[in-house]
Design an enzyme around this catalytic site. Structure first.
Site, PDB file in Angstrom:
ATOM      1  N   ASN A 138      21.764  39.595  43.171  1.00 30.27           N
ATOM      2  CA  ASN A 138      22.639  38.528  42.667  1.00 30.27           C
ATOM      3  C   ASN A 138      21.789  37.462  41.975  1.00 30.27           C
ATOM      4  O   ASN A 138      21.732  36.304  42.405  1.00 30.27           O
ATOM      5  CB  ASN A 138      23.448  37.923  43.814  1.00 30.27           C
ATOM      6  CG  ASN A 138      24.685  37.196  43.339  1.00 30.27           C
ATOM      7  OD1 ASN A 138      24.903  37.043  42.141  1.00 30.27           O
ATOM      8  ND2 ASN A 138      25.495  36.724  44.275  1.00 30.27           N
ATOM      9  N   HIS A 178      27.558  30.704  52.363  1.00 28.36           N
ATOM     10  CA  HIS A 178      28.377  31.891  52.573  1.00 28.36           C
ATOM     11  C   HIS A 178      29.444  31.691  53.647  1.00 28.36           C
ATOM     12  O   HIS A 178      30.366  32.500  53.743  1.00 28.36           O
ATOM     13  CB  HIS A 178      27.497  33.091  52.948  1.00 28.36           C
ATOM     14  CG  HIS A 178      26.865  33.764  51.772  1.00 28.36           C
ATOM     15  ND1 HIS A 178      25.664  33.349  51.224  1.00 28.36           N
ATOM     16  CD2 HIS A 178      27.262  34.833  51.036  1.00 28.36           C
ATOM     17  CE1 HIS A 178      25.347  34.126  50.202  1.00 28.36           C
ATOM     18  NE2 HIS A 178      26.299  35.032  50.062  1.00 28.36           N
TER      19      HIS A 178
END
Length: 388
Positions: free
Chosen positions: A262, A293
């Site tokens: 990512n 997250h």
């Protein structure tokens, strides 16, 4: 389009988008990043805590539209904090500064429109990759719909990545069916059956990786359709991309995997935390990533373990480099061995992060695959003791 995909939960994205533009207009450059960062992360944390309440306390199934809105909110946090840091560092002149140059107050809305556009343009809202405000603004100002050759290039990139998306998604479905067969033969448990444990965790991580790869390609294709992300760097590759699949699947270094996974998010984390942290920057970066997250139990476990294995990985490669330098056979054997170790460690961490709950942490700790990251943790402990 956001309302269609998120329903009433779209307000969770609209509120911080409007608030961040107001803060950018009203605060001084030296304080704008601090307050924008705290406000955005505070709002996102409240939304994640609501998800925790529904998942772990009420044990209710969560609406997929709320999950979509929360994912979009996380991506919005990237753009908001990236832009506020640009303002703090003087790379962007905010409207408040422009107004001081004898502009009328009625022009505030005019100057705020590019910021709203950057916050809420649809492809990045649902998938990324992260693009800086400067690149976005320059691209939008220079759009030429009459350029046929440029349009053909955009369409070709779009269709090529869409084809790859469908191929990877079909492969993901095949892998998911394989997982079901493996779980049935293993009766859904991990009991130190070495071949089955390794196969189940590795193939589960492969399914998650394929899901990420396909979604990254789809998001990039939507951006490429309007020409965003097709600019070339010195290597001739697209500058806005999250999916470097070849590197991720062939690297024998956990640290390189972490930098490449990512990629625009990794670059954002490096800029937001790693380069600005004065105490334990590596651990701080992974701890913040766990916060961003959502701070699910298995995510905290996974990201702390990832930080430890990345640091140990540096020690291992630095120490072993002198031993394998003189033999080609040893170099090949070492790369194959460390590639296998990297695959298993990253698979173990990815499964922990994706499954999120503490019960899965206990299951993973019973797996034979726990030996792989445990070896690196022991290396890190040994190197720390030696350093003292």
């Amino acid at each position: 389009m956001a309302i269609v995909s998120m329903g009433p939960y779209a307000v969770l994205v609209f509120i911080p988008a409007v608030l961040s533009v107001i803060l950018i207009h009203s605060l001084e450059p030296r304080t704008v990043h601090k307050w924008t960062f705290l406000t955005q992360m505070g709002w996102q944390t409240l939304c994640h805590l609501w998800l925790h309440y529904k998942d772990y306390y009420l044990q209710e199934s969560t609406d997929i539209k709320f999950i979509t809105a929360l994912s979009s909110l996380m991506l919005l946090t990237q753009r908001v904090t990236s832009m506020s840091l640009d303002v703090h560092e003087g790379e962007i002149m905010i409207p408040a500064q422009i107004m001081q140059q004898n502009h009328l107050d009625s022009e505030i809305l005019y100057y705020s429109l590019p910021y709203f556009s950057y916050m809420l343009y649809f492809p990045a809202l649902l998938g990324g990759p992260l693009c800086s405000f400067q690149i976005f603004k320059i691209h939008m100002e220079n759009l030429k719909t009459s350029d046929w050759k440029c349009g053909a290039k955009h369409l070709w990139s779009f269709f090529k990545k869409c084809i790859l998306f469908f191929l990877l998604d079909m492969l993901r479905m095949f892998v998911r069916n394989c997982i079901r067969v493996t779980e049935l033969s293993n009766q859904g448990s991990l009991q130190w059956d070495v071949p089955k444990d390794i196969l189940l965790i590795w193939i589960t991580a492969l399914m998650f990786r394929l899901a990420y790869y396909s979604q990254w390609l789809l998001s990039e294709s939507l951006n490429n359709l309007v020409g965003l992300g097709l600019g070339n760097d010195s290597t001739g590759k697209a500058t806005l991309s999250d999916a470097d699949i070849w590197t991720l699947e062939t690297t024998n270094k956990i640290s390189e995997f972490a930098r490449t996974w990512n990629k625009t998010t990794a670059d954002w984390l490096r800029r937001m935390v790693f380069q600005r942290s004065k105490v334990q920057p590596l651990l701080s970066t992974f701890a913040f990533s766990a916060w961003w997250h959502g701070l699910h139990p298995a995510q905290i476990f996974g990201f702390i373990l990832w930080a430890a294995t990345v640091k140990a990985d540096y020690y291992v490669h630095r120490y072993m480099g002198s031993f394998i330098a003189g033999s080609r056979f040893l170099r090949i054997f070492y790369k194959v061995l460390t590639w296998m170790q990297t695959q298993l460690v990253t698979a173990y961490i990815l499964v922990a992060v994706e499954l999120r709950s503490f019960s899965y942490v206990l299951v993973l700790c019973k797996s034979v695959c726990a030996v792989c990251p445990l070896l690196y943790v022991l290396v890190l402990i040994g190197m720390s003791i030696q350093a003292k």
